[in-house]
Design an enzyme around this catalytic site. Sequence first.
Site, PDB file in Angstrom:
ATOM      1  N   SER A 175      27.704  49.121  31.052  1.00  0.00           N
ATOM      2  CA  SER A 175      26.674  48.091  31.204  1.00  0.00           C
ATOM      3  C   SER A 175      25.871  48.333  32.470  1.00  0.00           C
ATOM      4  CB  SER A 175      27.383  46.735  31.298  1.00  0.00           C
ATOM      5  OG  SER A 175      26.470  45.732  31.690  1.00  0.00           O
ATOM      6  N   TYR A 213      33.949  40.971  35.255  1.00  0.00           N
ATOM      7  CA  TYR A 213      33.520  41.679  34.038  1.00  0.00           C
ATOM      8  C   TYR A 213      32.899  43.025  34.409  1.00  0.00           C
ATOM      9  CZ  TYR A 213      30.409  43.273  30.392  1.00  0.00           C
ATOM     10  OH  TYR A 213      29.740  44.079  29.495  1.00  0.00           O
ATOM     11  N   LYS A 249      34.145  47.119  33.850  1.00  0.00           N
ATOM     12  CA  LYS A 249      33.356  48.222  33.279  1.00  0.00           C
ATOM     13  C   LYS A 249      33.352  49.426  34.220  1.00  0.00           C
ATOM     14  CE  LYS A 249      32.162  46.512  29.391  1.00  0.00           C
ATOM     15  NZ  LYS A 249      32.677  47.091  28.165  1.00  0.00           N
TER      16      LYS A 249
HETATM   17  P1  NAD Z   1      31.043  41.397  20.968  1.00  0.00           P
HETATM   18  O1  NAD Z   1      31.928  40.413  21.631  1.00  0.00           O
HETATM   19  O2  NAD Z   1      30.144  40.927  19.886  1.00  0.00           O
HETATM   20  O3  NAD Z   1      31.913  42.614  20.404  1.00  0.00           O
HETATM   21  C1  NAD Z   1      33.103  43.040  21.026  1.00  0.00           C
HETATM   22  C2  NAD Z   1      34.159  43.144  19.955  1.00  0.00           C
HETATM   23  O4  NAD Z   1      35.385  43.571  20.543  1.00  0.00           O
HETATM   24  C3  NAD Z   1      34.443  41.801  19.278  1.00  0.00           C
HETATM   25  O5  NAD Z   1      34.356  41.970  17.876  1.00  0.00           O
HETATM   26  C4  NAD Z   1      35.865  41.456  19.708  1.00  0.00           C
HETATM   27  O6  NAD Z   1      36.552  40.733  18.709  1.00  0.00           O
HETATM   28  C5  NAD Z   1      36.450  42.827  19.976  1.00  0.00           C
HETATM   29  N1  NAD Z   1      37.541  42.880  20.954  1.00  0.00           N
HETATM   30  C6  NAD Z   1      37.549  42.394  22.223  1.00  0.00           C
HETATM   31  N2  NAD Z   1      38.722  42.672  22.807  1.00  0.00           N
HETATM   32  C7  NAD Z   1      39.482  43.351  21.903  1.00  0.00           C
HETATM   33  C8  NAD Z   1      40.785  43.907  21.920  1.00  0.00           C
HETATM   34  N3  NAD Z   1      41.575  43.805  22.981  1.00  0.00           N
HETATM   35  N4  NAD Z   1      41.242  44.536  20.805  1.00  0.00           N
HETATM   36  C9  NAD Z   1      40.454  44.635  19.708  1.00  0.00           C
HETATM   37  N5  NAD Z   1      39.215  44.129  19.629  1.00  0.00           N
HETATM   38  C10 NAD Z   1      38.726  43.494  20.719  1.00  0.00           C
HETATM   39  O7  NAD Z   1      30.198  42.122  22.110  1.00  0.00           O
HETATM   40  P2  NAD Z   1      28.959  43.106  22.003  1.00  0.00           P
HETATM   41  O8  NAD Z   1      27.778  42.397  22.541  1.00  0.00           O
HETATM   42  O9  NAD Z   1      28.907  43.729  20.671  1.00  0.00           O
HETATM   43  O10 NAD Z   1      29.384  44.177  23.100  1.00  0.00           O
HETATM   44  C11 NAD Z   1      30.051  45.373  22.759  1.00  0.00           C
HETATM   45  C12 NAD Z   1      30.401  46.113  24.035  1.00  0.00           C
HETATM   46  O11 NAD Z   1      29.213  46.354  24.770  1.00  0.00           O
HETATM   47  C13 NAD Z   1      31.319  45.331  24.972  1.00  0.00           C
HETATM   48  O12 NAD Z   1      32.225  46.232  25.549  1.00  0.00           O
HETATM   49  C14 NAD Z   1      30.386  44.776  26.016  1.00  0.00           C
HETATM   50  O13 NAD Z   1      31.021  44.591  27.242  1.00  0.00           O
HETATM   51  C15 NAD Z   1      29.350  45.883  26.098  1.00  0.00           C
HETATM   52  N6  NAD Z   1      28.033  45.402  26.574  1.00  0.00           N
HETATM   53  C16 NAD Z   1      27.447  44.341  25.938  1.00  0.00           C
HETATM   54  C17 NAD Z   1      26.228  43.861  26.402  1.00  0.00           C
HETATM   55  C18 NAD Z   1      25.573  42.659  25.773  1.00  0.00           C
HETATM   56  O14 NAD Z   1      24.766  42.009  26.436  1.00  0.00           O
HETATM   57  N7  NAD Z   1      25.858  42.324  24.511  1.00  0.00           N
HETATM   58  C19 NAD Z   1      25.584  44.502  27.476  1.00  0.00           C
HETATM   59  C20 NAD Z   1      26.210  45.600  28.071  1.00  0.00           C
HETATM   60  C21 NAD Z   1      27.440  46.043  27.599  1.00  0.00           C
HETATM   61  C1  WQD Z   2      18.604  37.068  31.249  1.00  0.00           C
HETATM   62  C2  WQD Z   2      17.621  36.248  32.069  1.00  0.00           C
HETATM   63  C3  WQD Z   2      18.667  34.533  33.403  1.00  0.00           C
HETATM   64  C4  WQD Z   2      20.131  32.138  30.024  1.00  0.00           C
HETATM   65  C5  WQD Z   2      24.074  39.532  31.217  1.00  0.00           C
HETATM   66  C6  WQD Z   2      25.261  40.142  31.897  1.00  0.00           C
HETATM   67  C7  WQD Z   2      25.215  41.631  31.803  1.00  0.00           C
HETATM   68  C8  WQD Z   2      25.000  42.109  30.365  1.00  0.00           C
HETATM   69  C9  WQD Z   2      23.886  41.390  29.689  1.00  0.00           C
HETATM   70  C10 WQD Z   2      27.070  42.710  29.388  1.00  0.00           C
HETATM   71  C11 WQD Z   2      18.101  35.958  33.488  1.00  0.00           C
HETATM   72  C12 WQD Z   2      17.781  33.906  32.333  1.00  0.00           C
HETATM   73  C13 WQD Z   2      19.531  33.109  30.802  1.00  0.00           C
HETATM   74  C14 WQD Z   2      19.584  30.831  30.019  1.00  0.00           C
HETATM   75  C15 WQD Z   2      17.879  31.578  31.543  1.00  0.00           C
HETATM   76  N1  WQD Z   2      26.152  41.890  29.544  1.00  0.00           N
HETATM   77  N2  WQD Z   2      18.435  32.844  31.543  1.00  0.00           N
HETATM   78  N3  WQD Z   2      18.478  30.596  30.789  1.00  0.00           N
HETATM   79  O1  WQD Z   2      22.193  37.950  33.161  1.00  0.00           O
HETATM   80  O2  WQD Z   2      20.611  39.892  32.669  1.00  0.00           O
HETATM   81  O3  WQD Z   2      22.914  39.984  31.877  1.00  0.00           O
HETATM   82  O4  WQD Z   2      24.042  39.982  29.850  1.00  0.00           O
HETATM   83  O5  WQD Z   2      27.269  43.743  29.960  1.00  0.00           O
HETATM   84  O6  WQD Z   2      26.409  42.070  32.316  1.00  0.00           O
HETATM   85  O7  WQD Z   2      25.250  39.761  33.258  1.00  0.00           O
HETATM   86  O8  WQD Z   2      21.368  38.411  30.798  1.00  0.00           O
HETATM   87  O9  WQD Z   2      20.609  37.017  28.945  1.00  0.00           O
HETATM   88  O10 WQD Z   2      22.244  36.035  30.599  1.00  0.00           O
HETATM   89  O11 WQD Z   2      19.886  36.452  31.310  1.00  0.00           O
HETATM   90  O12 WQD Z   2      16.888  31.303  32.218  1.00  0.00           O
HETATM   91  O13 WQD Z   2      20.114  29.909  29.366  1.00  0.00           O
HETATM   92  O14 WQD Z   2      17.477  34.951  31.441  1.00  0.00           O
HETATM   93  O15 WQD Z   2      18.583  33.811  34.595  1.00  0.00           O
HETATM   94  O16 WQD Z   2      16.966  35.967  34.320  1.00  0.00           O
HETATM   95  P1  WQD Z   2      21.737  39.014  32.257  1.00  0.00           P
HETATM   96  P2  WQD Z   2      21.091  36.929  30.341  1.00  0.00           P
END
Ligand code: NAD
Ligand code: WQD
Length: 336
Positions: A124, A148, A152
């Site tokens: 991330s 979190y 990562k």
């Molecule tokens: P998500 O929660 O929709 O998907 C994650 C999946 O992993 C879920 O289906 C959950 O049930 C499963 N899971 C969690 N822990 C587990 C375990 N111990 N064993 C088996 N299954 C498990 O999330 P997502 O948005 O699809 O994100 C996928 C990956 O990408 C995550 O690792 C997340 O940290 C990373 N990521 C997400 C974002 C975002 O904003 N969505 C941004 C950056 C990185």
């Molecule tokens: C985006 C913008 C908020 C909600 C997070 C995690 C990051 C990654 C992605 C996994 C910001 C604003 C948000 C709301 C708002 N996840 N906001 N009202 O914070 O960039 O990243 O998700 O890896 O680790 O930190 O994403 O969508 O929460 O926020 O005004 O109800 O929207 O302040 O400027 P963020 P976000």
Amino acid sequence: MNILLTGGAGYIGSHTCVMLLEQGHDVVVVDNLCNSKVESLKRVEKITGKKIIFYQQDLSNAAGVDEIFKHQLIDAVIHFAGLKSVAESVDQPLRYYQNNIDGTLALCDAMLANGVKNLVFSSSATVYGNPETMPINENAPVGPFNPYGRSKLFIEEILTDLYASDKSWNIALLRYFNPVGAHPGGLIGEDPSDLPNNLMPYVSQVAVGKLSELKVFGDDYETPDGTGVRDYIHVMDLAEGHLKALEKLQAGPGLVTYNLGTGRGCSVLEMVAAFEKASGRQIPYQIVGRRQGDIPTCYADPSFAEKELGWTASRGIDEMCADAWRWQHMNPKGYL
Ligand code: NAD
Ligand code: WQD
């Protein structure tokens, strides 16, 4: 190829499943469904007309994960499984470290024991913390400031150590920026189990009438309109990035790190306006104080991924909002 997706029932995993199946790959999913529903995989099968082999299992169950490798011929793994809420990780750091790190260790053990050494990891942009310069390239200093994000970064370091110990691994660390949007068919999308933490699922739920108004966290940042600026990337572009990373692993690159973002920053208010346009609905909002831990601006320099993978994000914010809205509108209660 035969690809194992951990966390494949989740938001990004399910979209990547579609892309892999459409490109002729076979898919095995392991997921404990702690933040997803098996319905997402049924929908993927409906979209693609292909079958998915599914194991409902926790990754920390080392024997269970090993069994999967014993029963399936796996060529590469995409490791999505993890807990992802920043706020929850601050409240429950041990649960986050345990889930995200133990799961990864059990997975890597099973891969090693079964001679599978091609791995794509969901990292991330949060590992960069509060970067001093924009756009952010892969050499920017890291320094996440919540459990979190640290989970990562620790996993990135574990995988770096693993590679240093055995150079026959090929590992892609993909640092995603802000994934949004949905498959254009409206059958799969983001389905948060609780109140959404992230902006776009929150906006979608306001548009569909499930939530009454958006709270905009601060309008006094040093950004063009005072609200936070992020690099929103369409989940289908992100899914394509995974395919390109898998292709790259076939060439034996060793350990590589790529930013997956668009390179464009958009403010909260720009996203709200784009969503209003896409949905034809008004999004009532109120400006409130800043959210703790938020940074003003974050967007990628994605040029390394473009050069090395031949990948760029092609979908703009209008398409992101239109696709997110189609999913929300067709599935107002998510997967049920
Ligand atoms: P998500 O929660 O929709 O998907 C994650 C999946 O992993 C879920 O289906 C959950 O049930 C499963 N899971 C969690 N822990 C587990 C375990 N111990 N064993 C088996 N299954 C498990 O999330 P997502 O948005 O699809 O994100 C996928 C990956 O990408 C995550 O690792 C997340 O940290 C990373 N990521 C997400 C974002 C975002 O904003 N969505 C941004 C950056 C990185
Ligand atoms: C985006 C913008 C908020 C909600 C997070 C995690 C990051 C990654 C992605 C996994 C910001 C604003 C948000 C709301 C708002 N996840 N906001 N009202 O914070 O960039 O990243 O998700 O890896 O680790 O930190 O994403 O969508 O929460 O926020 O005004 O109800 O929207 O302040 O400027 P963020 P976000």
